[in-house]
Structure formats: structure tokens, C-alpha cells
Design a protein around this motif. Structure first.
Motif, PDB file in Angstrom:
ATOM      1  N   PHE A 210      15.003 -79.725 -24.849  1.00 17.05           N
ATOM      2  CA  PHE A 210      16.403 -79.672 -25.284  1.00 17.05           C
ATOM      3  C   PHE A 210      17.312 -80.371 -24.276  1.00 17.05           C
ATOM      4  CE2 PHE A 210      20.348 -77.260 -24.477  1.00 17.05           C
ATOM      5  CZ  PHE A 210      21.054 -77.559 -25.628  1.00 17.05           C
ATOM      6  N   LEU A 211      17.106 -80.114 -22.986  1.00 13.67           N
ATOM      7  CA  LEU A 211      17.920 -80.771 -21.960  1.00 13.67           C
ATOM      8  C   LEU A 211      17.737 -82.288 -21.990  1.00 13.67           C
ATOM      9  CD1 LEU A 211      17.424 -78.385 -18.894  1.00 13.67           C
ATOM     10  CD2 LEU A 211      19.389 -78.510 -20.427  1.00 13.67           C
ATOM     11  N   GLN A 212      16.505 -82.742 -22.235  1.00 11.66           N
ATOM     12  CA  GLN A 212      16.259 -84.188 -22.284  1.00 11.66           C
ATOM     13  C   GLN A 212      16.928 -84.830 -23.501  1.00 11.66           C
ATOM     14  OE1 GLN A 212      14.176 -86.552 -20.197  1.00 11.66           O
ATOM     15  NE2 GLN A 212      15.707 -87.641 -21.391  1.00 11.66           N
ATOM     16  N   VAL A 213      16.804 -84.201 -24.666  1.00  9.86           N
ATOM     17  CA  VAL A 213      17.401 -84.781 -25.878  1.00  9.86           C
ATOM     18  C   VAL A 213      18.925 -84.728 -25.786  1.00  9.86           C
ATOM     19  CG1 VAL A 213      17.503 -84.645 -28.396  1.00  9.86           C
ATOM     20  CG2 VAL A 213      15.366 -84.159 -27.214  1.00  9.86           C
ATOM     21  N   LYS A 214      19.460 -83.666 -25.186  1.00  4.69           N
ATOM     22  CA  LYS A 214      20.906 -83.602 -24.964  1.00  4.69           C
ATOM     23  C   LYS A 214      21.354 -84.750 -24.059  1.00  4.69           C
ATOM     24  CE  LYS A 214      22.600 -80.663 -22.072  1.00  4.69           C
ATOM     25  NZ  LYS A 214      23.084 -79.442 -21.371  1.00  4.69           N
ATOM     26  N   ARG A 215      20.559 -85.057 -23.058  1.00  2.00           N
ATOM     27  CA  ARG A 215      20.855 -86.194 -22.183  1.00  2.00           C
ATOM     28  C   ARG A 215      20.783 -87.503 -22.969  1.00  2.00           C
ATOM     29  NH1 ARG A 215      20.549 -86.921 -16.637  1.00  2.00           N
ATOM     30  NH2 ARG A 215      19.963 -84.737 -16.421  1.00  2.00           N
ATOM     31  N   ASP A 216      19.791 -87.628 -23.856  1.00  6.29           N
ATOM     32  CA  ASP A 216      19.689 -88.833 -24.684  1.00  6.29           C
ATOM     33  C   ASP A 216      20.917 -89.003 -25.560  1.00  6.29           C
ATOM     34  OD1 ASP A 216      17.209 -89.220 -23.584  1.00  6.29           O
ATOM     35  OD2 ASP A 216      16.102 -88.409 -25.288  1.00  6.29           O
ATOM     36  N   LEU A 217      21.427 -87.892 -26.091  1.00 13.06           N
ATOM     37  CA  LEU A 217      22.619 -87.950 -26.938  1.00 13.06           C
ATOM     38  C   LEU A 217      23.822 -88.414 -26.127  1.00 13.06           C
ATOM     39  CD1 LEU A 217      23.657 -87.253 -29.837  1.00 13.06           C
ATOM     40  CD2 LEU A 217      24.302 -85.019 -28.925  1.00 13.06           C
ATOM     41  N   TYR A 218      23.956 -87.910 -24.924  1.00 12.16           N
ATOM     42  CA  TYR A 218      25.095 -88.289 -24.088  1.00 12.16           C
ATOM     43  C   TYR A 218      25.038 -89.760 -23.691  1.00 12.16           C
ATOM     44  CZ  TYR A 218      27.970 -88.818 -19.953  1.00 12.16           C
ATOM     45  OH  TYR A 218      28.884 -89.278 -19.041  1.00 12.16           O
ATOM     46  N   HIS A 219      23.852 -90.256 -23.373  1.00 13.41           N
ATOM     47  CA  HIS A 219      23.722 -91.642 -22.930  1.00 13.41           C
ATOM     48  C   HIS A 219      23.617 -92.625 -24.088  1.00 13.41           C
ATOM     49  CE1 HIS A 219      23.567 -90.826 -18.688  1.00 13.41           C
ATOM     50  NE2 HIS A 219      22.606 -89.939 -18.847  1.00 13.41           N
ATOM     51  N   GLY A 220      23.696 -92.169 -25.326  1.00 10.73           N
ATOM     52  CA  GLY A 220      23.711 -93.083 -26.457  1.00 10.73           C
ATOM     53  C   GLY A 220      22.356 -93.555 -26.902  1.00 10.73           C
ATOM     54  N   ARG A 221      21.280 -92.925 -26.464  1.00  7.37           N
ATOM     55  CA  ARG A 221      19.940 -93.326 -26.912  1.00  7.37           C
ATOM     56  C   ARG A 221      19.573 -92.694 -28.248  1.00  7.37           C
ATOM     57  NH1 ARG A 221      19.226 -92.763 -21.241  1.00  7.37           N
ATOM     58  NH2 ARG A 221      18.734 -90.562 -21.469  1.00  7.37           N
ATOM     59  N   LEU A 222      20.271 -91.626 -28.626  1.00 10.99           N
ATOM     60  CA  LEU A 222      20.010 -90.946 -29.892  1.00 10.99           C
ATOM     61  C   LEU A 222      21.091 -91.341 -30.886  1.00 10.99           C
ATOM     62  CD1 LEU A 222      18.101 -88.849 -31.234  1.00 10.99           C
ATOM     63  CD2 LEU A 222      19.751 -87.100 -30.588  1.00 10.99           C
ATOM     64  N   LEU A 223      20.763 -92.253 -31.798  1.00  9.97           N
ATOM     65  CA  LEU A 223      21.737 -92.748 -32.778  1.00  9.97           C
ATOM     66  C   LEU A 223      21.871 -91.755 -33.920  1.00  9.97           C
ATOM     67  CD1 LEU A 223      20.637 -96.483 -33.007  1.00  9.97           C
ATOM     68  CD2 LEU A 223      22.109 -95.390 -31.328  1.00  9.97           C
ATOM     69  N   CYS A 224      23.105 -91.542 -34.385  1.00  7.21           N
ATOM     70  CA  CYS A 224      23.298 -90.613 -35.504  1.00  7.21           C
ATOM     71  C   CYS A 224      24.635 -90.893 -36.174  1.00  7.21           C
ATOM     72  CB  CYS A 224      23.224 -89.165 -35.029  1.00  7.21           C
ATOM     73  SG  CYS A 224      24.415 -88.736 -33.758  1.00  7.21           S
ATOM     74  N   LYS A 225      24.777 -90.372 -37.384  1.00  3.51           N
ATOM     75  CA  LYS A 225      26.031 -90.466 -38.114  1.00  3.51           C
ATOM     76  C   LYS A 225      27.033 -89.468 -37.550  1.00  3.51           C
ATOM     77  CE  LYS A 225      24.123 -89.671 -42.062  1.00  3.51           C
ATOM     78  NZ  LYS A 225      23.957 -89.480 -43.525  1.00  3.51           N
ATOM     79  N   THR A 226      28.282 -89.615 -37.949  1.00  5.48           N
ATOM     80  CA  THR A 226      29.328 -88.746 -37.441  1.00  5.48           C
ATOM     81  C   THR A 226      29.081 -87.291 -37.802  1.00  5.48           C
ATOM     82  OG1 THR A 226      30.869 -90.584 -37.702  1.00  5.48           O
ATOM     83  CG2 THR A 226      31.817 -88.390 -37.404  1.00  5.48           C
ATOM     84  N   SER A 227      28.666 -87.032 -39.017  1.00  2.00           N
ATOM     85  CA  SER A 227      28.428 -85.649 -39.430  1.00  2.00           C
ATOM     86  C   SER A 227      27.300 -85.019 -38.628  1.00  2.00           C
ATOM     87  CB  SER A 227      28.107 -85.601 -40.931  1.00  2.00           C
ATOM     88  OG  SER A 227      26.987 -86.436 -41.220  1.00  2.00           O
TER      89      SER A 227
END
Length: 574
Positions: free
Chosen positions: A114-131
Motif C-alpha cells: 500500500f505504501l509503495q502504490v501510494k508513492r506511485d500515485l504521488y509520483h505520477g506512475r499510476l495513471l487514472c481517471k479523475t473519478s
């Protein structure tokens, strides 16, 4: 005697060095290791500190003086891998993302993922839609600060925390609304699991992007290896995806990286990409070999040593040394112990954790076009915090004037006046890159084709003004031209093929000469030995051998014996 004792103690101190490992919650663990200690020893120490048993998903990453990232190899000495001088600084990161986080046996493992994926989200490595972005951020809030409390969380409390590279005020309000109304009563464990299950369904889950160029024309892209296969990203679009079952071979030569794949029985393809440096290309190749072995093979006994190149081209040999995914799952099922205690760090605005850093917030700009947007890869590689180095580098900075020309968010089918989460164009030169990039130009977001049809991260068209294939739009105010091009790499030229052929023939000739010389030396040693073999006796009786023995071999042997005696006397006198 005293001097001898002091010198021995100094040598023992020289054999030890300090090592600092930055963990996923940004805390640091420092230990003392022997200089000849292998990577496996350090990794076991860290896992023991974390009380982690499902450790095969994780690895230790370091950055060399040239800003090139590497995974620490557990079978080799730490000091021989890291080119810098001690104390060593490294990071614990997820190396192989679990295909199904819910299937992990222990909660401590899910928390670290969870901490790693949260870091990916912050650094822009996890692409996603606004919703999806709003829901993911709300899960993080619920997991780390609990239920909404009006006394502790006044209006606008979500704006104090940053979950993405950039986001708008409307997105902050949407995050707060979800947190207040939809997630009440969820425990941190449940919120973290829901976050991972949502992230796991995104196409860029587990992406660790490597910068490259698609062809000799220099179109930039990012290569990545996920739990499900090999993917190529360009802008915020996925232009290629190959399942691990389809990938048959990975190869690199200098800066050139090749992927061989069989999409069908009759369709075999070769994809070619160009890395910024030979070291970056070798790192990319190693990551691909490890991910393919981990996720594709059934048993670790099936792992084979692979070569980076053809027979007559100089290349590297590498072998993945860990367990494969199926073995890890089987071993995890046998874990029987009380769940270890997890020390979660709540989100406190004064902390410098990446998930809560105060960052740029976008202002509202009116625009008429409706569309959905993605979080583009703002920092395709690890940031300065991930690189575990204190070398000052330039941070990401995109002007609001550029951002204001990008467009609107579409949230719930309703056009808004907020700007996008982040700009769609990604400039590798604007990121804090531990891996150098050759050119420093802003990238045009290119809409590529995969198997004859464009493939977007969320299946929706980007509002960058794309037209029919083969036509290009001019740059206009607030709109970047997008040119539709084919993703097929250009074939090497005839001159390159000729040079490779000549080099291969030359190396074959040199290898042949070397083998003949080695065979000649072996024959001389056998004939001068005391072996009583008919074949050797016949050679010794020839006049040519007698002449060689008395005129060349015997004087040479006496000369070597004299030199050895002189060296022995010199050492004894010392």
C-alpha cells in the motif's frame, strides 16, 4: 607487538561500513555490515527489522554516481556492486508487484505494498481517471486519519494533503465528499485493501517506467514491466502491451533493447527501443529478465542463465536467483503465526512525507470542451526522495499559464471550470531523474496504435486536438499538435547491418586464433610432460620436436626457474 595489534584493529575497522536503508514510510534504518557482506545479508536484516516474511516481492534499490538506478543483487557483495564510497544509502521498494494484493497472506505485506502504490500515485506512475483518483485519495485519507471529524477536519482539510503531482480544487472537494459520506467506519486495514484492489485494476499498476526512444527518429516513450506483461507508454497512452506468455526473448546491445514476441502462431514481432545510456539499457534488460522469470515460470528450477546478445557479440550473462510468483504464494500459505503489530504513520501536515507534501494547486480556467483527463507521468522515475541521494537536482515545474490552456475536468458527466490534474505533455528533462536522458525537449503527446486501434489508459480520447491518422494540426493557443504515427520501429539501415556482420566475422576470427593458440600451448605441455602415450612418444621422436626442445623450451625453462629463485630470495630478504 603494540603496532601489530593496532594495525590489525584498523584493518578490522576498514572491513566494516555503515549502511542506511530508507524504508517505504520514509523512515531510515542504519546498520553496520562487513565490506564483503552480500546483498542477501542486508536484505534479511531489513526484513527481520520489519518482521516481514513475504519478502520475495521486495528489493533494495540504489543509485550509482552516474544517477543510474540498480537493484541490489543478493548473490553478490554489496561493496562490489555500489561504486560509491561508504556509508552506503539505499531504498527498500516493491520489486515485483503482487498480481492480486488481496491474496497476500499477511497484513504487514499488504501495508508495505500500500505504501509503495501510494508513492506511485504521488509520483505520477499510476495513471487514472479523475473519478478513480478521487476514490483512491479518499481511501488514503480514511486509512491514515480515520473517519471525518468536523472538530479536527475543517472545511478544505483535504487541500492540506497532496496525493498527486498536481490537482484542482474541485478534485479536493470531491475527495473530501467521498471521505465524509462513503467511507465512514472503514478500518485502516479495509481502506488499504480497497485502495489496492482499485489500483490493481488500473492498467499502469506496478509500472516502473524506463525512459527510451521508440525509433531512430527520437520519439520518447517509457518502457515498463508489470505483473501481467510488458508495456510501452507514450504521453498518457499505452501503445504496446505484450503478455508474459507472448514474450519469448529479451536482448540488448549497447543502447539498443529488443523484445521478441509471438502474438499468434503465425505472427512474430520484434520491438526495438533505444535507451539513453548502455548502463540504462542493461538495467532495463535485467529488470525484464527478472520480471519475466518471476511471473511466467512455474518453478525456480526452470530459471536459466540468459545472454544479452548473440554468440559473436560481446554481451552480459545474467540469471535470476530468487523464487517465482507461484512458489512465493505456496510458501505464504504455510505461514502460521500471530499477525505482527503494524505501526502506521498517520497523515500529519507538518511531516515531510511525499503523500502529504504541500504542492501546487491549479486555478480554475473556463473552457467549453468536455473531456476526461489522466494523471500523466510527471515523474516517470524515482524522485530525489526515492533515489536515496542528497545530490541537488531540478524539481518539476510547469507554469500555470501552460496548465491553464489544457482543458476541463469531466466529473459525473458534468463540465467543470477546473483545470486538469496535470498537463498531458511530459518532459523527461523536467523530472528529477536518477537516469540521465539524452535530449531535453518537451514531448508531444502522440496517439499511437496498438494492433490497429488506438489504446488509451482509460479507453477515452485525449482532448489534445487529434485528427485523422496521417494529418497533423498546427500549434495553436493552448493546444499542442498531435501527430498520429505508427509505433513500429524503423528497421536498421544497410550500413548498420554490414558493420554488425563485419564485426561478427572479425570476432569469430579472433576467437578462432585464440583457440588455436591455446591448443598449441596444451600440446606443448603434454609433449614435455612425463605422460607415456603412444601418440606423444611419436611426437617426441621427431627431429622438429628435438630441435624445439633443446633450442627453445629448455632455455626458456631455465630462465623462468632463475627468475623464480630470484623472486623467492628477494621476498625472504624482506
Amino acid at each position: 607487538m603494540l603496532s601489530r595489534l593496532m594495525s590489525s584493529s584498523i584493518r578490522s575497522l576498514d572491513r566494516e561500513c555503515n549502511c542506511t536503508v530508507r524504508l517505504l514510510d520514509d523512515s531510515e534504518y542504519t546498520c553496520t555490515i562487513q565490506r564483503d557482506a552480500k546483498g542477501q545479508y542486508l536484505f534479511d536484516v531489513i526484513c527481520h527489522h520489519l518482521n516481514l516474511l513475504e519478502k520475495d516481492y521486495f528489493g533494495i534499490r540504489y543509485v550509482d554516481p552516474d544517477k543510474q538506478r540498480h537493484w541490489l543483487e543478493f548473490t553478490k557483495s554489496i561493496a562490489k556492486q555500489i561504486k560509491s564510497q561508504p556509508p552506503f544509502t539505499m531504498c527498500l521498494r516493491v520489486k515485483f508487484y503482487p498480481p492480486d494484493p488481496a491474496a497476500l497472506k499477511e497484513e504487514i505485506t499488504r501495508y508495505l505494498v500500500f505504501l509503495q502504490v501510494k508513492r506511485d500515485l504521488y509520483h505520477g506512475r499510476l495513471l487514472c481517471k479523475t473519478s478513480d483518483a478521487a476514490l483512491l485519495a479518499a481511501y488514503i485519507l480514511q486509512a491514515e486519519i480515520g473517519d471525518h471529524d468536523p472538530g479536527k477536519h475543517p472545511d478544505g482539510y483535504s487541500s492540506k494533503f497532496q496525493f498527486f503531482p498536481k490537482h484542482s480544487e474541485k478534485l479536493e472537494r470531491r475527495i473530501a465528499d467521498i471521505h465524509k459520506t462513503e467511507l465512514i467506519g472503514q478500518s485502516p486495514e479495509t481502506s488499504e485493501l480497497n485502495f489496492l484492489q482499485k489500483a490493481q485494476r488500473l492498467e499502469t499498476y506496478g509500472v516502473d517506467p524506463h525512459p527510451c526512444k521508440v525509433d531512430v527518429s527520437g520519439n520518447p516513450a517509457f518502457l515498463a514491466f508489470t505483473p501481467f506483461g510488458f508495456t510501452v507508454l507514450q504521453g498518457n497512452r499505452r501503445i504496446h502491451f505484450l503478455k508474459w506468455e507472448e514474450v519469448t526473448k529479451l536482448k540488448f546491445e549497447a543502447k539498443t533493447f529488443h523484445i521478441y514476441a509471438n502474438q499468434t502462431e503465425d505472427k512474430k514481432i520484434i520491438l526495438t527501443y533505444f535507451a539513453p545510456t548502455p548502463d540504462a539499457c542493461k538495467h532495463l534488460w535485467k529488470c525484464g529478465v527478472e520480471n519475466q522469470s518471476f511471473f511466467k515460470l512455474e518453478k525456480s528450477s526452470q530459471v536459466r542463465t540468459v545472454s544479452s546478445s548473440n554468440l559473436f557479440f560481446k554481451g552480459s550473462r545474467f540469471r535470476y536467483s530468487g523464487k517465482v510468483a507461484k512458489e512465493v504464494m505456496e510458501q505464504s500459505a504455510k505461514i502460521k503465526r500471530d499477525p505482527p503489530e503494524i505501526h502506521r504513520h498517520g497523515m500529519v501536515p507538518s511531516r515531510s512525507c511525499p503523500s502529504i507534501t504541500h504542492g501546487p494547486r491549479l486555478t480554475s480556467v473556463p473552457r467549453t470542451r468536455r473531456r476526461a483527463v489522466h494523471i500523466s507521468i510527471m515523474e516517470g522515475l524515482e524522485s530525489l526522495r526515492d533515489s536515496a541521494h542528497s545530490t541537488p537536482v531540478r524539481s518539476v515545474s510547469h507554469g500555470d499559464s501552460f496548465m491553464s490552456s489544457r482543458g476541463h475536468l469531466v466529473d459525473g458527466g458534468e463540465a467543470s471550470t477546473s483545470a486538469v490534474i496535470s498537463d498531458e505533455a511530459y518532459s523527461p528533462s523536467d523530472s528529477m531523474l536518477p537516469t540521465p536522458v539524452a535530449e531535453h525537449g518537451m514531448e508531444n503527446p502522440l496517439a499511437r496504435h496498438l494492433n490497429g486501434a488506438p489504446c488509451s489508459i482509460d479507453g477515452q480520447e485525449s482532448a489534445a486536438g487529434t485528427s485523422k491518422e496521417g494529418h497533423a494540426a498546427e500549434f495553436s493557443s493552448g493546444r499542442r499538435a498531435v501527430r498520429m504515427v505508427r509505433s513500429r520501429p524503423s528497421p536498421p539501415s544497410d550500413v548498420e547491418e554490414l558493420n554488425k556482420f563485419i564485426l561478427s566475422v572479425l570476432r569469430l576470427f579472433l576467437v578462432t586464433i585464440g583457440l588455436l593458440f591455446a591448443l598449441l600451448l596444451l600440446l606443448i605441455m603434454l609433449t614435455e610432460s612425463d605422460l607415456d602415450i603412444a601418440f606423444l612418444r611419436d611426437i617426441r621422436k621427431t627431429p622438429e620436436f628435438q630441435q624445439f626442445h633443446f633450442e627453445y623450451f629448455c632455455p626458456l625453462r631455465r630462465w623462468f626457474a632463475c627468475k623464480l629463485r630470484w623472486m623467492g630470495g628477494f621476498l625472504i630478504s624482506k
